[in-house]
Design an enzyme around this catalytic site. Structure first.
Site, PDB file in Angstrom:
ATOM      1  N   CYS A  16      26.226  57.370  23.075  1.00 48.04           N
ATOM      2  CA  CYS A  16      25.527  56.672  24.269  1.00 48.04           C
ATOM      3  C   CYS A  16      24.461  55.653  23.693  1.00 48.04           C
ATOM      4  O   CYS A  16      23.611  56.355  22.858  1.00 48.04           O
ATOM      5  CB  CYS A  16      24.792  57.631  24.901  1.00 48.04           C
ATOM      6  SG  CYS A  16      23.399  56.924  26.066  1.00 48.04           S
ATOM      7  N   GLU A  17      24.374  54.461  23.823  1.00 43.54           N
ATOM      8  CA  GLU A  17      23.499  53.500  23.393  1.00 43.54           C
ATOM      9  C   GLU A  17      22.002  53.717  23.699  1.00 43.54           C
ATOM     10  O   GLU A  17      21.023  53.148  23.209  1.00 43.54           O
ATOM     11  CB  GLU A  17      23.822  51.987  23.466  1.00 43.54           C
ATOM     12  CG  GLU A  17      23.893  51.605  24.978  1.00 43.54           C
ATOM     13  CD  GLU A  17      24.151  49.994  24.882  1.00 43.54           C
ATOM     14  OE1 GLU A  17      24.893  49.519  24.340  1.00 43.54           O
ATOM     15  OE2 GLU A  17      23.781  49.418  25.816  1.00 43.54           O
ATOM     16  N   HIS A  18      21.911  54.361  24.826  1.00 50.39           N
ATOM     17  CA  HIS A  18      20.403  54.687  25.423  1.00 50.39           C
ATOM     18  C   HIS A  18      19.799  56.000  24.734  1.00 50.39           C
ATOM     19  O   HIS A  18      18.578  55.952  24.633  1.00 50.39           O
ATOM     20  CB  HIS A  18      20.513  54.841  26.866  1.00 50.39           C
ATOM     21  CG  HIS A  18      21.238  53.659  27.657  1.00 50.39           C
ATOM     22  ND1 HIS A  18      22.307  53.706  28.436  1.00 50.39           N
ATOM     23  CD2 HIS A  18      20.807  52.378  27.607  1.00 50.39           C
ATOM     24  CE1 HIS A  18      22.410  52.472  28.882  1.00 50.39           C
ATOM     25  NE2 HIS A  18      21.425  51.763  28.510  1.00 50.39           N
ATOM     26  N   HIS A  19      20.675  56.679  24.456  1.00 49.48           N
ATOM     27  CA  HIS A  19      20.041  58.104  23.716  1.00 49.48           C
ATOM     28  C   HIS A  19      20.380  58.310  22.292  1.00 49.48           C
ATOM     29  O   HIS A  19      20.145  59.268  21.634  1.00 49.48           O
ATOM     30  CB  HIS A  19      20.347  59.221  24.645  1.00 49.48           C
ATOM     31  CG  HIS A  19      19.681  59.136  26.049  1.00 49.48           C
ATOM     32  ND1 HIS A  19      20.356  58.616  27.120  1.00 49.48           N
ATOM     33  CD2 HIS A  19      18.383  59.301  26.460  1.00 49.48           C
ATOM     34  CE1 HIS A  19      19.826  58.722  28.009  1.00 49.48           C
ATOM     35  NE2 HIS A  19      18.327  59.050  27.633  1.00 49.48           N
ATOM     36  N   GLN A  23      29.730  53.512  29.008  1.00 48.77           N
ATOM     37  CA  GLN A  23      31.200  53.903  29.023  1.00 48.77           C
ATOM     38  C   GLN A  23      31.852  52.735  29.931  1.00 48.77           C
ATOM     39  O   GLN A  23      33.059  52.378  29.592  1.00 48.77           O
ATOM     40  CB  GLN A  23      31.274  55.062  30.030  1.00 48.77           C
ATOM     41  CG  GLN A  23      32.790  55.752  30.004  1.00 48.77           C
ATOM     42  CD  GLN A  23      32.811  56.929  30.891  1.00 48.77           C
ATOM     43  OE1 GLN A  23      32.025  57.705  30.551  1.00 48.77           O
ATOM     44  NE2 GLN A  23      33.790  57.135  31.511  1.00 48.77           N
ATOM     45  N   HIS A  40      28.782  62.956  29.030  1.00 52.49           N
ATOM     46  CA  HIS A  40      27.878  62.412  28.092  1.00 52.49           C
ATOM     47  C   HIS A  40      26.781  63.404  27.785  1.00 52.49           C
ATOM     48  O   HIS A  40      26.393  64.409  28.450  1.00 52.49           O
ATOM     49  CB  HIS A  40      27.022  61.184  29.130  1.00 52.49           C
ATOM     50  CG  HIS A  40      27.981  60.227  29.464  1.00 52.49           C
ATOM     51  ND1 HIS A  40      27.787  58.880  29.038  1.00 52.49           N
ATOM     52  CD2 HIS A  40      29.112  60.211  29.897  1.00 52.49           C
ATOM     53  CE1 HIS A  40      28.592  58.266  29.495  1.00 52.49           C
ATOM     54  NE2 HIS A  40      29.436  58.670  29.816  1.00 52.49           N
ATOM     55  N   CYS A  78      24.096  63.125  26.620  1.00 52.28           N
ATOM     56  CA  CYS A  78      22.501  62.937  27.179  1.00 52.28           C
ATOM     57  C   CYS A  78      22.583  63.476  28.690  1.00 52.28           C
ATOM     58  O   CYS A  78      21.121  63.679  28.992  1.00 52.28           O
ATOM     59  CB  CYS A  78      22.352  61.404  27.074  1.00 52.28           C
ATOM     60  SG  CYS A  78      23.500  60.255  28.091  1.00 52.28           S
TER      61      CYS A  78
END
Ligand SMILES: [Zn+2]
Length: 242
Positions: free
Chosen positions: A129-132, A170, A198, A200
């Site tokens: 996940c590019e956010h977490h 995703q 995910h 996250c």
């Protein structure tokens, strides 16, 4: 938000020090899982540094993160971690950022005139996940109808893996795989479905360990209801397994 001392920054690029979001803004963006574009947001100079220099720099910075957390880097169990993480980022989990790692797809003539749907299902997906920066784990199902050319089956897995080995969302991963399949197979008739968990979502935040996320991209004949139904029958019940 306090900024870190700048004299220790070794990457000499004007964009390296990005606009700083507030904690609330960053949280909101992450929870919403917003993707800003279909292309992975990479800078133009993304590959000016070679892999070994990237590993060296990430090692230094990761050591600093561990230091800030108060971890004792002199401990035998921890002292090799910065190097391991740096190598893992560059050579493994984010290796799909670098176009030099893109699988070369060789096409074969479809001599036996197979012009039905081909489905490769349950392809393992391990992404981040590019956010977490925590894992996304699940399965991809890809399908195409041959335009006269076919591709080795393992190449389908390799294409999925290449695009998964990036910081991702995703939806973008699904579209990037579909776009590549269209290019490589020289047909619009492709479909990609991803069913993934995910970490996250499961290990932090809302701590939901049961939910999974399904994304799909249907092109060409797969936009027709009958073709789509046929594909979904082959795949059966979607159920992300880790
Ligand atoms: Zn996330």
């Amino acid at each position: 938000m306090n900024s870190l001392p700048t004299d220790d920054i070794h990457i000499n690029h004007p964009d390296f020090r990005q606009e700083v979001l507030t904690v609330e803004e960053a949280e909101e963006m992450g929870e919403a899982h917003v993707a800003t574009s279909l292309d992975t947001p990479l800078r133009e100079d993304a590959f000016d540094l070679d892999d070994s220099l990237k590993i060296e720099l990430i090692e230094e910075h990761f050591r600093e993160i561990m230091n800030i957390l108060g971890l004792d880097l002199a401990d035998d169990s921890l002292k090799g971690t910065p190097k391991r993480v740096a190598k893992m980022f560059v050579k493994e989990v984010f290796s799909g950022l670098n176009p030099k790692n893109k699988p070369k797809a060789t096409l074969f003539e479809n001599k036996y005139q197979y012009n039905q749907m081909l489905v490769e299902k349950d392809i393992t997906v391990h992404s981040y996940c590019e956010h977490h920066f925590v894992p996304i784990m699940g399965k991809a199902h890809v399908a195409y109808i041959s335009s006269g050319k076919v591709i080795g089956l393992s190449k389908l897995n390799r294409i999925v893996r290449y695009f998964a080995k990036r910081p991702q969302v995703q939806e973008r991963l699904t579209m990037q795989i579909a776009d590549e399949l269209k290019k490589v197979l020289q047909t619009e008739d492709v479909a990609v479905i991803i069913d993934a968990k995910h970490l996250c979502v499961s290990t932090r935040g809302v701590h939901d360990t049961d939910s999974s996320t399904v994304t799909s991209a249907y092109f060409g004949k797969f936009q027709e209801e009958a073709t789509r139904q046929e594909l979904l029958r082959y795949i059966g019940t979607l159920n992300a397994t880790i």
